[in-house]
Motif scaffolding. Structure first.
Motif, PDB file in Angstrom:
ATOM      1  N   ARG A 189      -5.957  -8.782  -2.596  1.00 48.91           N
ATOM      2  CA  ARG A 189      -5.070  -7.419  -1.931  1.00 48.91           C
ATOM      3  C   ARG A 189      -6.126  -6.556  -1.140  1.00 48.91           C
ATOM      4  NH1 ARG A 189      -2.620  -6.414  -7.124  1.00 48.91           N
ATOM      5  NH2 ARG A 189      -0.872  -7.767  -7.421  1.00 48.91           N
ATOM      6  N   ASP A 190      -7.379  -6.345  -1.953  1.00 48.39           N
ATOM      7  CA  ASP A 190      -8.282  -5.522  -1.518  1.00 48.39           C
ATOM      8  C   ASP A 190      -8.841  -6.001  -0.141  1.00 48.39           C
ATOM      9  OD1 ASP A 190      -8.153  -3.878  -3.706  1.00 48.39           O
ATOM     10  OD2 ASP A 190      -9.797  -4.631  -4.940  1.00 48.39           O
ATOM     11  N   LEU A 191      -9.133  -7.143  -0.253  1.00 49.34           N
ATOM     12  CA  LEU A 191      -9.676  -7.755   1.237  1.00 49.34           C
ATOM     13  C   LEU A 191      -8.608  -7.514   2.396  1.00 49.34           C
ATOM     14  CD1 LEU A 191     -11.144 -10.994  -0.242  1.00 49.34           C
ATOM     15  CD2 LEU A 191     -12.314  -9.358   0.830  1.00 49.34           C
ATOM     16  N   TYR A 192      -7.312  -8.085   2.025  1.00 51.48           N
ATOM     17  CA  TYR A 192      -6.224  -7.760   2.954  1.00 51.48           C
ATOM     18  C   TYR A 192      -5.894  -6.390   3.605  1.00 51.48           C
ATOM     19  CZ  TYR A 192      -1.397  -8.217   4.744  1.00 51.48           C
ATOM     20  OH  TYR A 192      -0.475  -8.390   5.509  1.00 51.48           O
ATOM     21  N   TYR A 193      -5.888  -5.569   2.547  1.00 49.65           N
ATOM     22  CA  TYR A 193      -5.714  -4.192   2.920  1.00 49.65           C
ATOM     23  C   TYR A 193      -7.064  -3.390   3.482  1.00 49.65           C
ATOM     24  CZ  TYR A 193      -0.860  -4.537   1.079  1.00 49.65           C
ATOM     25  OH  TYR A 193       0.330  -4.884   0.751  1.00 49.65           O
ATOM     26  N   SER A 194      -8.039  -4.016   3.163  1.00 49.13           N
ATOM     27  CA  SER A 194      -9.169  -3.504   4.079  1.00 49.13           C
ATOM     28  C   SER A 194      -9.259  -3.911   5.273  1.00 49.13           C
ATOM     29  CB  SER A 194     -10.496  -3.816   3.286  1.00 49.13           C
ATOM     30  OG  SER A 194     -10.879  -5.290   3.618  1.00 49.13           O
ATOM     31  N   LEU A 253       0.198 -21.079  -5.499  1.00 49.15           N
ATOM     32  CA  LEU A 253      -0.143 -20.670  -3.922  1.00 49.15           C
ATOM     33  C   LEU A 253       0.632 -20.003  -3.336  1.00 49.15           C
ATOM     34  CD1 LEU A 253      -2.235 -22.129  -1.887  1.00 49.15           C
ATOM     35  CD2 LEU A 253      -0.672 -23.830  -1.411  1.00 49.15           C
ATOM     36  N   LEU A 254       2.164 -20.060  -3.771  1.00 48.68           N
ATOM     37  CA  LEU A 254       2.990 -19.266  -2.732  1.00 48.68           C
ATOM     38  C   LEU A 254       2.947 -17.786  -3.352  1.00 48.68           C
ATOM     39  CD1 LEU A 254       5.697 -19.170  -1.010  1.00 48.68           C
ATOM     40  CD2 LEU A 254       6.952 -19.554  -3.146  1.00 48.68           C
ATOM     41  N   ILE A 255       2.509 -17.631  -4.290  1.00 51.13           N
ATOM     42  CA  ILE A 255       2.238 -16.090  -4.651  1.00 51.13           C
ATOM     43  C   ILE A 255       1.198 -15.685  -3.944  1.00 51.13           C
ATOM     44  CG2 ILE A 255       1.656 -14.744  -6.492  1.00 51.13           C
ATOM     45  CD1 ILE A 255       3.207 -16.350  -8.452  1.00 51.13           C
ATOM     46  N   LEU A 256       0.039 -16.373  -3.997  1.00 49.37           N
ATOM     47  CA  LEU A 256      -0.986 -15.916  -3.077  1.00 49.37           C
ATOM     48  C   LEU A 256      -0.863 -15.733  -1.698  1.00 49.37           C
ATOM     49  CD1 LEU A 256      -3.847 -18.388  -4.927  1.00 49.37           C
ATOM     50  CD2 LEU A 256      -3.675 -15.960  -5.312  1.00 49.37           C
ATOM     51  N   ALA A 257      -0.003 -16.563  -1.083  1.00 46.97           N
ATOM     52  CA  ALA A 257       0.373 -16.415   0.388  1.00 46.97           C
ATOM     53  C   ALA A 257       1.128 -15.229   0.921  1.00 46.97           C
ATOM     54  CB  ALA A 257       1.004 -17.640   0.830  1.00 46.97           C
ATOM     55  N   ARG A 258       2.097 -15.024  -0.344  1.00 48.52           N
ATOM     56  CA  ARG A 258       2.868 -14.063   0.000  1.00 48.52           C
ATOM     57  C   ARG A 258       2.234 -12.782  -0.245  1.00 48.52           C
ATOM     58  NH1 ARG A 258       8.822 -15.764  -2.927  1.00 48.52           N
ATOM     59  NH2 ARG A 258       9.325 -16.657  -1.204  1.00 48.52           N
ATOM     60  N   GLU A 259       1.091 -12.592  -1.169  1.00 53.89           N
ATOM     61  CA  GLU A 259       0.448 -11.429  -1.382  1.00 53.89           C
ATOM     62  C   GLU A 259      -0.352 -10.807  -0.140  1.00 53.89           C
ATOM     63  OE1 GLU A 259      -0.076  -8.932  -4.680  1.00 53.89           O
ATOM     64  OE2 GLU A 259       1.097 -10.698  -4.376  1.00 53.89           O
ATOM     65  N   ILE A 260      -0.474 -11.774   0.615  1.00 55.06           N
ATOM     66  CA  ILE A 260      -1.331 -11.188   2.090  1.00 55.06           C
ATOM     67  C   ILE A 260      -0.063 -11.090   3.384  1.00 55.06           C
ATOM     68  CG2 ILE A 260      -3.519 -11.884   1.530  1.00 55.06           C
ATOM     69  CD1 ILE A 260      -3.338 -14.404   2.654  1.00 55.06           C
ATOM     70  N   GLY A 261       1.054 -10.910   2.738  1.00 56.03           N
ATOM     71  CA  GLY A 261       2.232 -10.577   3.730  1.00 56.03           C
ATOM     72  C   GLY A 261       2.747 -11.829   4.496  1.00 56.03           C
ATOM     73  N   LYS A 262       2.598 -13.041   3.898  1.00 61.60           N
ATOM     74  CA  LYS A 262       3.223 -14.296   4.547  1.00 61.60           C
ATOM     75  C   LYS A 262       4.679 -14.549   3.779  1.00 61.60           C
ATOM     76  CE  LYS A 262      -0.458 -14.641   6.918  1.00 61.60           C
ATOM     77  NZ  LYS A 262      -0.408 -14.338   8.661  1.00 61.60           N
TER      78      LYS A 262
END
Length: 391
Positions: A189-194, A253-262
């Motif tokens: 999340r920190d990487l994505y929202y930065s 893997l799906l949780i991780l992908a959705r966490e960055i807006g996919k």
């Protein structure tokens, strides 16, 4: 620069000192945040959570000024209701006093007793409880979950849940649904929202399959014998079928992908199960000869200094989600895994071909419980901040 000076006059008599002390104590009590935890699931993880919080209650009061209570604890069929919160004798009380319940009973009890700062902790793997998340949110509950099911729902239901969280201003944290509580999701999340461009996420997400392939790659043993040893170690539980099929890795893997807006669905993941029809007898039992032959060929036909690993991978540049068996360099972070360790690699534009690596030891109930507590404390802090804004 102007300064503000607050003068405190010394007490003139004993009564004045007592009154001053009482005022200070009242301010401390008023700033203390009472959190009511409604615990769903008192198995290994849930029971450990209760005991850890009760044992550390003084520490949380002193360090965070948070007062935790468990007014309701449940298993899958019965619940124990205790307005003042359970204590050290909770197990005995639960056996003697728990009654059949519905989620509506819990909501009603919380309303009758005017419980504030509610956090529902889902320490189950229940599909049924997830169906009640929206109802809980609408009735004032924040949610902390080990259960990964809510974050792998069909995308329309997933978005409905997020919409309700925003509408009712509630929190939902679930770090332990992906790992033991090591901050994989928080880092992502920190990487994505930065604004960082994430190019790939990959890793070994299953501790069970990590053990199987780490041993098979490092030792001169048959694949079926490693599976047998995994069974003797207690790894071949009901959830192991999810591992063997690749579904457990795919869900994470799906949780991780959705966490960055996919906006992917489970059906978008290409899953290559490593145990296929050719490895099974007609009655569904493992054909040891076929399994051993197949994996021996995979092992000996690899390049030198390579090992077999079963991974989940999201290649963002190809927009492709895969769960697959790969041959990996023995010198890479994934190739160097030992025991039942799991590993997450996050590739970004800034770091190019050097991944951010998060590696975790085998999960245990104590570590998972501490991960849940970390999420609970984060929710508590957000509740406190909201109160400060409105006060």
């Amino acid at each position: 620069m102007k300064s503000i000076i607050i003068k405190i006059k010394p007490c003139r008599d004993a009564l004045q000192c007592v009154l001053l002390w009482l005022n200070i104590k009242m301010l401390e009590i008023m700033s203390k945040l009472k959190i009511n935890i409604i615990l769903f699931g008192i198995g290994n993880i849930g029971s450990t959570l209760i005991n850890q919080i009760i044992e550390s209650q003084d520490f949380f009061l002193e360090s965070r000024n948070v007062d935790f209570h468990f007014p309701i604890i449940t298993n899958s069929t019965v619940a124990f209701f205790e307005k003042e919160g359970v204590g050290y004798a909770w197990e005995t009380n639960f056996r003697q006093l728990a009654v059949p319940f519905k989620v509506e009973d819990i909501i009603e009890f919380a309303k009758e007793n005017e419980f504030e700062n509610l956090i529902a902790v889902d320490a189950t793997a229940s599909d049924e409880l997830v169906k009640h998340y929206n109802t809980l949110i609408k009735n004032g509950f924040n949610i902390v979950a080990v259960n990964k099911k809510a974050n792998t729902l069909p995308i329309d239901l997933y978005k409905e849940l997020r919409s309700n969280l925003k509408k009712y201003d509630k929190e939902f944290l679930y770090e332990t649904s992906v790992d033991t509580g090591i901050p994989v999701l928080q880092t992502l999340r920190d990487l994505y929202y930065s604004g960082e461009k994430i190019t790939k996420i990959r890793g070994v997400f299953s501790d069970h399959l990590s053990y199987v392939f780490n041993r098979f790659s490092a030792e001169d043993v048959s694949f079926s014998s490693v599976l047998k040893d995994a069974s003797l170690l207690g790894l071949m539980k009901s959830t192991f079928k999810e591992d063997l099929s690749g579904n457990a890795t795919a869900r994470k893997l799906l949780i991780l992908a959705r966490e960055i807006g996919k906006d992917f669905d489970f059906s978008d993941i290409q899953i290559q199960p490593f145990i296929t029809e050719k490895h099974l007898e007609k009655n569904g039992i493992l054909n040891k000869d076929e399994v051993d032959k197949s994996f021996k060929i995979s092992k000996i036909t690899q390049s030198d200094d390579h090992v077999l690993r079963y991974i989940g991978e999201f290649d963002l540049e190809r927009n492709k989600l895969e769960v697959k068996l790969i041959s990996e360099s023995a010198h890479s972070p994934i190739g160097q895994l030992k025991g039942s360790d799991t590993i997450f690699e996050i590739y970004t534009q800034s770091y190019a071909q050097v991944p951010i690596v998060i590696q975790s030891a085998p999960p245990c109930k104590q570590a998972i419980s501490r991960g849940i507590i970390t999420d609970i404390l984060k929710v508590a802090e957000r509740i406190r901040n909201k109160e400060a804004v409105w006060s």
